[in-house]
Design an enzyme around this catalytic site. Structure first.
Site, PDB file in Angstrom:
ATOM      1  N   ALA A  98       0.856  -1.195   0.000  1.00  0.00           N
ATOM      2  CA  ALA A  98       0.000   0.000   0.000  1.00  0.00           C
ATOM      3  C   ALA A  98       0.892   1.246   0.000  1.00  0.00           C
ATOM      4  CB  ALA A  98      -0.959  -0.014   1.185  1.00  0.00           C
TER       5      ALA A  98
ATOM      6  N   HIS B 223       6.664   6.258   1.454  1.00  0.00           N
ATOM      7  CA  HIS B 223       7.555   5.161   1.057  1.00  0.00           C
ATOM      8  C   HIS B 223       8.470   5.603  -0.088  1.00  0.00           C
ATOM      9  CE1 HIS B 223       4.059   2.687   2.672  1.00  0.00           C
ATOM     10  NE2 HIS B 223       5.075   2.255   3.388  1.00  0.00           N
TER      11      HIS B 223
ATOM     12  N   SER C 295       0.203   7.796   5.601  1.00  0.00           N
ATOM     13  CA  SER C 295       0.106   6.440   6.147  1.00  0.00           C
ATOM     14  C   SER C 295      -0.814   5.621   5.253  1.00  0.00           C
ATOM     15  CB  SER C 295      -0.482   6.511   7.556  1.00  0.00           C
ATOM     16  OG  SER C 295      -0.928   5.228   7.954  1.00  0.00           O
TER      17      SER C 295
END
Ligand code: PAF
Length: 252
Positions: free
Chosen positions: A31, A36, A184
């Site tokens: 996800a 990231h 997140s």
């Protein structure tokens, strides 16, 4: 080209072929979002090769419902990996990662019992155990962790030092939305009303004079606060908005 390797044996074989190259490693549960991407960019800048792992690790979920609802976005994740020139994705399955069915685990006895550890029993045993396995398989030169999960990053750094593991942990600053909400994977589970409310969490921990004031302010705004706690010049928060548990921290 990004190669996808599914078993530890396959990965280790690939890794042996890369002998002599430095490897920057970004462990994830998929996800992927721009937080990231920031980790992947840093890894790309500082290493010859970049490895990403995607594994939704069941042993770190104390709430089975949270595990079941964890978003799975393989096609998007693969695209992001390719765009960021990831060399290899390690994408294992549970039986290969846990041949012992979790009889062996890594436990830290103090800091892991505070904050998230106090509210999610066993969570950090699961995190440390899977990260130890991933480090042993990937054999990275450096591994990159976001400061949004500051307690996790600190515990992993401590594990690496305690067990004389041969790699460097690189903390990377939290990436935020324009309104301040920390990026997140769980944010995608907020409905539009909750999403509009969510930035209050960052505002409260930054602007309140005490942890107690921040907790009261969030409770009044409809959050269900697990904790707001100050430790060593850092303020940590975990709070539910509906069914979604959000965490954040700031230096104070
Ligand atoms: O931060 C995460 O996504 C996970 O806790 C990690 C470090 C990949 C271990 O499963």
């Amino acid at each position: 080209m990004t190669v996808v390797l599914r078993s530890p044996q396959e990965f280790k074989q690939w890794r042996r072929q890369q002998k002599g190259s430095s490897v920057g490693f970004v462990p994830t549960m998929g996800a992927l979002h721009s937080g990231h991407e920031e980790l992947l960019k840093r890894a790309r800048q500082e290493n010859d090769l970049v490895v990403l792992s995607i594994f939704v690790n069941p042993t770190q979920f104390n709430d089975p419902k949270d595990f079941e609802k964890y978003p799975l976005t393989w096609d998007q994740d693969l695209k992001m990996a390719e765009t960021n020139k990831v060399d290899a994705i390690f994408y294992p399955r549970y039986p290969e990662m846990y041949p012992d069915n979790y009889r062996y685990k890594v436990t830290e006895g103090e800091y892991s019992k505070l904050l998230d550890g106090a509210h999610r029993p066993g969570h950090f045993d699961g995190v440390l155990s899977v990260v130890m396995k991933l480090f042993n398989i990937v054999a990275p030169t450096k591994a990159y962790f976001g400061e949004k999960d500051f307690q996790q990053m600190t515990l992993i750094k401590g594990m690496v030092e305690s067990f004389f593991m041969d790699l460097e942990i690189v903390p990377v600053a939290t990436v935020r939305e324009e309104d301040g909400l920390a990026k997140s994977s769980r944010n995608t589970r907020l409905n539009s009303e909750e999403r509009a409310k969510a930035p209050a969490i960052y505002k409260a921990i930054r602007e309140s004079k005490s942890a107690e004031e921040a907790a009261n302010s969030l409770n009044q705004q409809g959050f269900k606060v697990d904790y707001v706690t100050d430790i060593d010049n850092r303020r940590y928060v975990a709070a539910f908005l509906g069914e979604v548990r959000l965490i954040d921290n700031v230096q104070i």
